[in-house]
Design a protein around this motif. Structure first.
Motif, PDB file in Angstrom:
ATOM      1  N   PRO A  28       0.901   6.709  -3.464  1.00 24.01           N
ATOM      2  CA  PRO A  28       1.056   7.979  -4.210  1.00 24.01           C
ATOM      3  C   PRO A  28       0.101   8.137  -5.387  1.00 24.01           C
ATOM      4  O   PRO A  28      -0.194   9.261  -5.803  1.00 24.01           O
ATOM      5  CB  PRO A  28       2.512   7.913  -4.682  1.00 24.01           C
ATOM      6  N   GLU A  29      -0.404   7.028  -5.920  1.00 23.29           N
ATOM      7  CA  GLU A  29      -1.359   7.104  -7.025  1.00 23.29           C
ATOM      8  C   GLU A  29      -2.780   7.396  -6.541  1.00 23.29           C
ATOM      9  O   GLU A  29      -3.670   7.645  -7.355  1.00 23.29           O
ATOM     10  CB  GLU A  29      -1.365   5.777  -7.804  1.00 23.29           C
ATOM     11  N   PHE A  30      -2.984   7.368  -5.214  1.00 23.25           N
ATOM     12  CA  PHE A  30      -4.310   7.600  -4.639  1.00 23.25           C
ATOM     13  C   PHE A  30      -4.192   8.613  -3.502  1.00 23.25           C
ATOM     14  O   PHE A  30      -4.483   8.297  -2.343  1.00 23.25           O
ATOM     15  CB  PHE A  30      -4.902   6.283  -4.122  1.00 23.25           C
ATOM     16  N   PRO A  31      -3.784   9.831  -3.802  1.00 26.97           N
ATOM     17  CA  PRO A  31      -3.491  10.799  -2.733  1.00 26.97           C
ATOM     18  C   PRO A  31      -4.706  11.206  -1.910  1.00 26.97           C
ATOM     19  O   PRO A  31      -4.563  11.625  -0.760  1.00 26.97           O
ATOM     20  CB  PRO A  31      -2.916  11.995  -3.498  1.00 26.97           C
ATOM     21  N   ALA A  32      -5.895  11.113  -2.490  1.00 24.61           N
ATOM     22  CA  ALA A  32      -7.084  11.587  -1.776  1.00 24.61           C
ATOM     23  C   ALA A  32      -7.739  10.500  -0.937  1.00 24.61           C
ATOM     24  O   ALA A  32      -8.733  10.767  -0.265  1.00 24.61           O
ATOM     25  CB  ALA A  32      -8.107  12.145  -2.778  1.00 24.61           C
ATOM     26  N   GLU A  33      -7.175   9.300  -0.968  1.00 28.03           N
ATOM     27  CA  GLU A  33      -7.862   8.193  -0.305  1.00 28.03           C
ATOM     28  C   GLU A  33      -7.223   7.881   1.036  1.00 28.03           C
ATOM     29  O   GLU A  33      -6.009   7.814   1.170  1.00 28.03           O
ATOM     30  CB  GLU A  33      -7.821   6.940  -1.190  1.00 28.03           C
ATOM     31  N   ARG A  34      -8.063   7.684   2.031  1.00 30.51           N
ATOM     32  CA  ARG A  34      -7.600   7.351   3.367  1.00 30.51           C
ATOM     33  C   ARG A  34      -7.330   5.854   3.460  1.00 30.51           C
ATOM     34  O   ARG A  34      -8.059   5.046   2.913  1.00 30.51           O
ATOM     35  CB  ARG A  34      -8.669   7.731   4.400  1.00 30.51           C
ATOM     36  N   ARG A  35      -6.278   5.481   4.166  1.00 31.16           N
ATOM     37  CA  ARG A  35      -5.939   4.076   4.335  1.00 31.16           C
ATOM     38  C   ARG A  35      -6.646   3.504   5.555  1.00 31.16           C
ATOM     39  O   ARG A  35      -6.819   4.171   6.564  1.00 31.16           O
ATOM     40  CB  ARG A  35      -4.427   3.913   4.484  1.00 31.16           C
ATOM     41  N   PHE A  36      -7.042   2.234   5.428  1.00 29.62           N
ATOM     42  CA  PHE A  36      -7.758   1.561   6.508  1.00 29.62           C
ATOM     43  C   PHE A  36      -6.961   0.325   6.935  1.00 29.62           C
ATOM     44  O   PHE A  36      -7.359  -0.799   6.684  1.00 29.62           O
ATOM     45  CB  PHE A  36      -9.156   1.138   6.036  1.00 29.62           C
ATOM     46  N   ILE A  37      -5.841   0.555   7.574  1.00 33.49           N
ATOM     47  CA  ILE A  37      -4.994  -0.535   8.031  1.00 33.49           C
ATOM     48  C   ILE A  37      -4.704  -0.330   9.495  1.00 33.49           C
ATOM     49  O   ILE A  37      -4.240   0.732   9.903  1.00 33.49           O
ATOM     50  CB  ILE A  37      -3.680  -0.602   7.228  1.00 33.49           C
ATOM     51  N   ASP A  38      -4.980  -1.356  10.305  1.00 32.73           N
ATOM     52  CA  ASP A  38      -4.792  -1.273  11.749  1.00 32.73           C
ATOM     53  C   ASP A  38      -3.475  -1.916  12.126  1.00 32.73           C
ATOM     54  O   ASP A  38      -3.349  -3.131  12.158  1.00 32.73           O
ATOM     55  CB  ASP A  38      -5.950  -1.976  12.455  1.00 32.73           C
ATOM     56  N   ARG A  39      -2.473  -1.095  12.413  1.00 36.63           N
ATOM     57  CA  ARG A  39      -1.174  -1.628  12.807  1.00 36.63           C
ATOM     58  C   ARG A  39      -1.074  -1.824  14.315  1.00 36.63           C
ATOM     59  O   ARG A  39      -0.118  -2.391  14.811  1.00 36.63           O
ATOM     60  CB  ARG A  39      -0.055  -0.688  12.351  1.00 36.63           C
ATOM     61  N   GLU A  40      -2.030  -1.293  15.065  1.00 38.83           N
ATOM     62  CA  GLU A  40      -1.954  -1.375  16.520  1.00 38.83           C
ATOM     63  C   GLU A  40      -2.400  -2.733  17.057  1.00 38.83           C
ATOM     64  O   GLU A  40      -2.117  -3.085  18.184  1.00 38.83           O
ATOM     65  CB  GLU A  40      -2.839  -0.282  17.140  1.00 38.83           C
ATOM     66  N   ASN A  41      -3.140  -3.518  16.227  1.00 42.07           N
ATOM     67  CA  ASN A  41      -3.667  -4.781  16.700  1.00 42.07           C
ATOM     68  C   ASN A  41      -3.258  -5.899  15.739  1.00 42.07           C
ATOM     69  O   ASN A  41      -3.972  -6.188  14.788  1.00 42.07           O
ATOM     70  CB  ASN A  41      -5.218  -4.723  16.776  1.00 42.07           C
ATOM     71  N   PRO A  42      -2.095  -6.507  15.970  1.00 38.86           N
ATOM     72  CA  PRO A  42      -1.650  -7.576  15.094  1.00 38.86           C
ATOM     73  C   PRO A  42      -2.598  -8.767  15.155  1.00 38.86           C
ATOM     74  O   PRO A  42      -3.240  -9.013  16.178  1.00 38.86           O
ATOM     75  CB  PRO A  42      -0.272  -7.952  15.655  1.00 38.86           C
ATOM     76  N   PRO A  43      -2.720  -9.496  14.057  1.00 40.53           N
ATOM     77  CA  PRO A  43      -3.674 -10.606  14.002  1.00 40.53           C
ATOM     78  C   PRO A  43      -3.280 -11.721  14.954  1.00 40.53           C
ATOM     79  O   PRO A  43      -2.110 -12.016  15.148  1.00 40.53           O
ATOM     80  CB  PRO A  43      -3.594 -11.082  12.555  1.00 40.53           C
ATOM     81  N   ARG A  44      -4.287 -12.348  15.569  1.00 38.55           N
ATOM     82  CA  ARG A  44      -4.054 -13.480  16.450  1.00 38.55           C
ATOM     83  C   ARG A  44      -5.142 -14.524  16.222  1.00 38.55           C
ATOM     84  O   ARG A  44      -6.259 -14.203  15.809  1.00 38.55           O
ATOM     85  CB  ARG A  44      -4.058 -13.058  17.920  1.00 38.55           C
ATOM     86  N   VAL A  45      -4.801 -15.763  16.503  1.00 45.61           N
ATOM     87  CA  VAL A  45      -5.775 -16.842  16.409  1.00 45.61           C
ATOM     88  C   VAL A  45      -6.456 -16.987  17.755  1.00 45.61           C
ATOM     89  O   VAL A  45      -5.785 -17.083  18.786  1.00 45.61           O
ATOM     90  CB  VAL A  45      -5.083 -18.180  16.036  1.00 45.61           C
ATOM     91  N   VAL A  46      -7.764 -16.982  17.751  1.00 47.31           N
ATOM     92  CA  VAL A  46      -8.534 -17.176  18.988  1.00 47.31           C
ATOM     93  C   VAL A  46      -9.130 -18.563  18.942  1.00 47.31           C
ATOM     94  O   VAL A  46     -10.016 -18.842  18.132  1.00 47.31           O
ATOM     95  CB  VAL A  46      -9.641 -16.111  19.125  1.00 47.31           C
ATOM     96  N   ALA A  47      -8.638 -19.439  19.799  1.00 46.46           N
ATOM     97  CA  ALA A  47      -9.115 -20.830  19.803  1.00 46.46           C
ATOM     98  C   ALA A  47     -10.459 -20.935  20.517  1.00 46.46           C
ATOM     99  O   ALA A  47     -10.779 -20.110  21.358  1.00 46.46           O
ATOM    100  CB  ALA A  47      -8.100 -21.738  20.467  1.00 46.46           C
TER     101      ALA A  47
ATOM    102  N   VAL B  80       0.830  -1.199   0.000  1.00 48.57           N
ATOM    103  CA  VAL B  80       0.000   0.000   0.000  1.00 48.57           C
ATOM    104  C   VAL B  80       0.868   1.253   0.000  1.00 48.57           C
ATOM    105  O   VAL B  80       0.560   2.241  -0.674  1.00 48.57           O
ATOM    106  CB  VAL B  80      -0.965  -0.004   1.197  1.00 48.57           C
ATOM    107  N   SER B  81       1.974   1.228   0.744  1.00 49.63           N
ATOM    108  CA  SER B  81       2.869   2.389   0.770  1.00 49.63           C
ATOM    109  C   SER B  81       3.458   2.664  -0.602  1.00 49.63           C
ATOM    110  O   SER B  81       3.744   3.817  -0.949  1.00 49.63           O
ATOM    111  CB  SER B  81       3.984   2.176   1.797  1.00 49.63           C
TER     112      SER B  81
END
Length: 223
Positions: A204-223, A199-200
């Motif tokens: 640059p080809e989509f300057p007006a678009e907001r990114r929707f990526i959550d880096r604060e919560n890494p994926p985890r498996v919930v058993a 995405v980074s």
């Protein structure tokens, strides 16, 4: 080599067969299918982020140079990223691509969680059927006495059934459940890191678009 005294096919059949059957009945066909797929994937190489990145890098450079519509995207060999790029081409939206990536991630984590949950159930049931084998062997003791050899055989089966149940739970099923969890967590972290980088490169080809990526919560498996 294991001692012949530690091998008892009847005890093994009761413990292993009972554990597998009860787990299948509890979990259902779909979760069992996901479990078999997860176990089959364990010996194989996990997600190869370096190879996928090597294919994405020149395509991202061409997008920055020529624009999105002029670039012919080639298959990356990974279903998740191929589907995300297909959405990008169709919608010309990084947000839509991020949504597709999140949906794929959720589906993969859900399948891994189902597999880990099924294996954890098997680990719980192993000692139960070890006890069942013990009770079955003791129930075969006649009330009016028996020869010493028959008595020792019944006691041996009882002890081995309990042992098999404990070993099956703690050396087979519980470690496999954790292995499935670890693989899913590691793979999704690698996928997310590569997706953030992709995405980074395209942003640059989509300057007006907001990114929707959550880096604060890494994926985890919930058993």
């Amino acid at each position: 080599m294991p001692s012949p005294h530690l091998l008892d096919l009847a005890s093994a059949a009761i413990v292993v067969g009972g554990t597998v059957l009860a787990t299948a009945l509890r979990s259902g066909i779909e979760d069992c299918r996901k479990t078999m797929a997860a176990l089959a994937a364990l010996p194989r190489r996990s997600f190869d982020a370096a190879s996928v990145r090597a294919i994405i890098a020149p395509m991202a450079a061409r997008v920055r140079a020529d624009g999105l519509l002029r670039v012919q995207f080639r298959p990356l060999g990974d279903r998740g990223f191929d589907e995300a790029l297909a959405v990008l081409v169709q919608t010309r939206s990084i947000a839509a691509m991020a949504k597709q990536q999140a949906a794929g991630q959720a589906a993969r984590l859900s399948a891994a969680a189902a597999a880990a949950r099924t294996l954890a159930q098997a680990a719980e049931l192993g000692p139960v059927f070890g006890l069942a084998g013990t009770l079955i062997s003791l129930s075969q003791l006649p009330a009016d006495g028996l020869a010493r050899g028959m008595f020792m055989g019944a006691i041996s089966m009882a002890v081995l059934s309990t042992l098999y149940g404990l070993l099956l739970a703690n050396i087979v099923f519980a470690p496999l459940a954790r292995a499935v969890e670890r693989r899913a967590e590691t793979e999704e972290e690698a996928r997310q890191a590569l997706f953030d980088w992709m995405v980074s490169q395209l942003e640059p080809e989509f300057p007006a678009e907001r990114r929707f990526i959550d880096r604060e919560n890494p994926p985890r498996v919930v058993a």
